[in-house]
Design a protein around this motif. Structure first.
Motif, PDB file in Angstrom:
ATOM      1  N   LEU A   1       0.822  -1.201   0.000  1.00  0.00           N
ATOM      2  CA  LEU A   1       0.000   0.000   0.000  1.00  0.00           C
ATOM      3  C   LEU A   1       0.862   1.260   0.000  1.00  0.00           C
ATOM      4  O   LEU A   1       0.547   2.240  -0.694  1.00  0.00           O
ATOM      5  CB  LEU A   1      -0.926   0.004   1.221  1.00  0.00           C
ATOM      6  CG  LEU A   1      -2.050  -1.036   1.213  1.00  0.00           C
ATOM      7  CD1 LEU A   1      -2.779  -1.039   2.545  1.00  0.00           C
ATOM      8  CD2 LEU A   1      -3.026  -0.780   0.069  1.00  0.00           C
ATOM      9  N   ARG A   2       1.946   1.249   0.746  1.00  0.00           N
ATOM     10  CA  ARG A   2       2.837   2.418   0.783  1.00  0.00           C
ATOM     11  C   ARG A   2       3.401   2.707  -0.609  1.00  0.00           C
ATOM     12  O   ARG A   2       3.479   3.863  -1.028  1.00  0.00           O
ATOM     13  CB  ARG A   2       3.954   2.177   1.795  1.00  0.00           C
ATOM     14  CG  ARG A   2       4.851   3.382   2.030  1.00  0.00           C
ATOM     15  CD  ARG A   2       5.780   3.121   3.196  1.00  0.00           C
ATOM     16  NE  ARG A   2       5.085   3.236   4.464  1.00  0.00           N
ATOM     17  CZ  ARG A   2       5.556   2.737   5.614  1.00  0.00           C
ATOM     18  NH1 ARG A   2       6.678   2.047   5.627  1.00  0.00           N
ATOM     19  NH2 ARG A   2       4.876   2.918   6.726  1.00  0.00           N
ATOM     20  N   ASN A   3       3.780   1.671  -1.328  1.00  0.00           N
ATOM     21  CA  ASN A   3       4.293   1.861  -2.683  1.00  0.00           C
ATOM     22  C   ASN A   3       3.206   2.346  -3.636  1.00  0.00           C
ATOM     23  O   ASN A   3       3.471   3.162  -4.531  1.00  0.00           O
ATOM     24  CB  ASN A   3       4.901   0.559  -3.210  1.00  0.00           C
ATOM     25  CG  ASN A   3       6.290   0.309  -2.665  1.00  0.00           C
ATOM     26  OD1 ASN A   3       7.008   1.262  -2.348  1.00  0.00           O
ATOM     27  ND2 ASN A   3       6.691  -0.935  -2.563  1.00  0.00           N
ATOM     28  N   GLN A   4       1.997   1.836  -3.468  1.00  0.00           N
ATOM     29  CA  GLN A   4       0.900   2.274  -4.324  1.00  0.00           C
ATOM     30  C   GLN A   4       0.569   3.746  -4.117  1.00  0.00           C
ATOM     31  O   GLN A   4       0.283   4.480  -5.071  1.00  0.00           O
ATOM     32  CB  GLN A   4      -0.341   1.423  -4.048  1.00  0.00           C
ATOM     33  CG  GLN A   4      -0.226  -0.024  -4.501  1.00  0.00           C
ATOM     34  CD  GLN A   4      -0.158  -0.145  -6.014  1.00  0.00           C
ATOM     35  OE1 GLN A   4      -0.962   0.438  -6.730  1.00  0.00           O
ATOM     36  NE2 GLN A   4       0.828  -0.886  -6.494  1.00  0.00           N
ATOM     37  N   LEU A   5       0.642   4.207  -2.885  1.00  0.00           N
ATOM     38  CA  LEU A   5       0.268   5.580  -2.564  1.00  0.00           C
ATOM     39  C   LEU A   5       1.248   6.606  -3.131  1.00  0.00           C
ATOM     40  O   LEU A   5       0.910   7.784  -3.256  1.00  0.00           O
ATOM     41  CB  LEU A   5       0.160   5.740  -1.045  1.00  0.00           C
ATOM     42  CG  LEU A   5      -1.047   5.039  -0.406  1.00  0.00           C
ATOM     43  CD1 LEU A   5      -0.914   4.997   1.104  1.00  0.00           C
ATOM     44  CD2 LEU A   5      -2.339   5.739  -0.802  1.00  0.00           C
ATOM     45  N   LYS A   6       2.432   6.165  -3.496  1.00  0.00           N
ATOM     46  CA  LYS A   6       3.416   7.071  -4.093  1.00  0.00           C
ATOM     47  C   LYS A   6       2.929   7.635  -5.424  1.00  0.00           C
ATOM     48  O   LYS A   6       3.401   8.680  -5.875  1.00  0.00           O
ATOM     49  CB  LYS A   6       4.741   6.345  -4.306  1.00  0.00           C
ATOM     50  CG  LYS A   6       5.471   5.975  -3.031  1.00  0.00           C
ATOM     51  CD  LYS A   6       6.745   5.206  -3.349  1.00  0.00           C
ATOM     52  CE  LYS A   6       7.471   4.796  -2.077  1.00  0.00           C
ATOM     53  NZ  LYS A   6       8.699   4.003  -2.380  1.00  0.00           N
ATOM     54  N   HIS A   7       1.977   6.955  -6.042  1.00  0.00           N
ATOM     55  CA  HIS A   7       1.491   7.358  -7.360  1.00  0.00           C
ATOM     56  C   HIS A   7       0.298   8.317  -7.273  1.00  0.00           C
ATOM     57  O   HIS A   7      -0.280   8.674  -8.304  1.00  0.00           O
ATOM     58  CB  HIS A   7       1.100   6.125  -8.173  1.00  0.00           C
ATOM     59  CG  HIS A   7       2.201   5.121  -8.307  1.00  0.00           C
ATOM     60  ND1 HIS A   7       3.362   5.365  -9.004  1.00  0.00           N
ATOM     61  CD2 HIS A   7       2.328   3.863  -7.806  1.00  0.00           C
ATOM     62  CE1 HIS A   7       4.155   4.305  -8.946  1.00  0.00           C
ATOM     63  NE2 HIS A   7       3.542   3.382  -8.228  1.00  0.00           N
ATOM     64  N   TYR A   8      -0.076   8.720  -6.064  1.00  0.00           N
ATOM     65  CA  TYR A   8      -1.229   9.591  -5.884  1.00  0.00           C
ATOM     66  C   TYR A   8      -0.794  10.859  -5.161  1.00  0.00           C
ATOM     67  O   TYR A   8       0.102  10.824  -4.311  1.00  0.00           O
ATOM     68  CB  TYR A   8      -2.316   8.868  -5.075  1.00  0.00           C
ATOM     69  CG  TYR A   8      -2.911   7.689  -5.811  1.00  0.00           C
ATOM     70  CD1 TYR A   8      -4.083   7.830  -6.539  1.00  0.00           C
ATOM     71  CD2 TYR A   8      -2.285   6.450  -5.801  1.00  0.00           C
ATOM     72  CE1 TYR A   8      -4.636   6.755  -7.228  1.00  0.00           C
ATOM     73  CE2 TYR A   8      -2.825   5.363  -6.494  1.00  0.00           C
ATOM     74  CZ  TYR A   8      -3.995   5.531  -7.201  1.00  0.00           C
ATOM     75  OH  TYR A   8      -4.526   4.475  -7.891  1.00  0.00           O
ATOM     76  N   PRO A   9      -1.412  12.003  -5.506  1.00  0.00           N
ATOM     77  CA  PRO A   9      -1.013  13.266  -4.862  1.00  0.00           C
ATOM     78  C   PRO A   9      -1.459  13.320  -3.407  1.00  0.00           C
ATOM     79  O   PRO A   9      -2.482  12.748  -3.032  1.00  0.00           O
ATOM     80  CB  PRO A   9      -1.740  14.323  -5.706  1.00  0.00           C
ATOM     81  CG  PRO A   9      -2.936  13.612  -6.262  1.00  0.00           C
ATOM     82  CD  PRO A   9      -2.489  12.199  -6.509  1.00  0.00           C
ATOM     83  N   GLY A  10      -0.700  14.021  -2.604  1.00  0.00           N
ATOM     84  CA  GLY A  10      -1.065  14.205  -1.209  1.00  0.00           C
ATOM     85  C   GLY A  10      -0.093  13.539  -0.265  1.00  0.00           C
ATOM     86  O   GLY A  10       0.763  12.748  -0.663  1.00  0.00           O
ATOM     87  N   ASP A  11      -0.221  13.879   0.972  1.00  0.00           N
ATOM     88  CA  ASP A  11       0.672  13.383   2.014  1.00  0.00           C
ATOM     89  C   ASP A  11       0.038  12.152   2.673  1.00  0.00           C
ATOM     90  O   ASP A  11      -0.716  12.266   3.632  1.00  0.00           O
ATOM     91  CB  ASP A  11       0.925  14.484   3.045  1.00  0.00           C
ATOM     92  CG  ASP A  11       1.852  14.033   4.161  1.00  0.00           C
ATOM     93  OD1 ASP A  11       2.620  13.073   3.944  1.00  0.00           O
ATOM     94  OD2 ASP A  11       1.800  14.641   5.254  1.00  0.00           O
TER      95      ASP A  11
END
Length: 215
Positions: free
Chosen positions: A38-48
């Motif tokens: 999930l942490r790696n997936q979230l890198k592709h989305y804007p925001g903190d």
């Protein structure tokens, strides 16, 4: 940019288990691999975005003792640490509870499944919310590689009936008593949910199946 939809990502992770690209062998590895994914997936989305493990809910929410009792039930059925917490800036995005029982004790493990669902209800419910920023979503994900969790066995009543339904359908009732031991007759060990939940055991490979419930 495509919106981040957590349920889709959880099912994508399950797909990687099916293909063998990701391997889990106990509950800790399940938690670690899912959090890493999930942490790696979230890198592709804007925001903190943040992923955190084993956060105590009392460190996140300023709740009175009465509010804790209403949300999470008696101390005998109450969990404290959230397996995986997801944050998006100041917002509490989602809480995820995981189970991967490996040592038998089927009825007690089933009871723990229900306990996790109760915990997620407390983390997400808008009841008595006031100004408290609770989690927007909650997910319970269970992996099992023992068919006694979803079929077979000599018992199909009580808590077994929840998880050994026809065609691997499940239905978690609003009230669950402790299934074994001397405490099964003590009221404080009864778990009371806000509603019933339905789901389905779906195959991964061999005897391994998973259950995904959104709270």
């Amino acid at each position: 940019m495509k919106k981040f939809i957590l349920r889709e990502k959880l099912e994508e992770f399950i797909g990687l288990l099916k293909s063998g690209e990701i391997e889990v062998y106990n509950e800790f590895s399940f938690q670690h691999e899912l959090g890493y994914f999930l942490r790696n997936q979230l890198k592709h989305y804007p925001g903190d975005f943040k992923i955190q493990f084993e956060r105590n809910f009392k460190d996140l929410f300023d709740l009175s003792d009465d509010e804790i009792d209403v949300r999470f039930g008696t101390k005998e059925v109450r969990k404290k640490e959230i397996d995986i917490s997801m944050f998006h800036g100041p917002d509490n995005l989602a809480s995820i509870e995981l189970k991967f029982p490996r040592n038998g004790q089927v009825p007690e493990s089933m009871y723990s499944f229900v306990k996790d669902v109760k915990f997620l209800e407390g983390l997400t419910s808008s009841k008595n919310k006031k100004s408290i920023n609770m989690f927007s979503k909650g997910f319970f994900i269970c992996l099992v590689d023992d068919s006694l969790f979803y079929q077979g066995g000599s018992k199909n009543d009580g808590i077994y009936e929840y998880f050994r339904g026809k065609e691997k359908k499940i239905r978690i009732c609003k009230e669950t008593k402790k299934p074994t031991g001397k405490n099964k007759y003590i009221e404080e060990y009864t778990i009371r949910l806000n509603k019933e939940y339905v789901g389905e055991w779906l195959p991964i490979k061999d005897e391994m199946h998973y259950l995904l419930i959104e709270v």
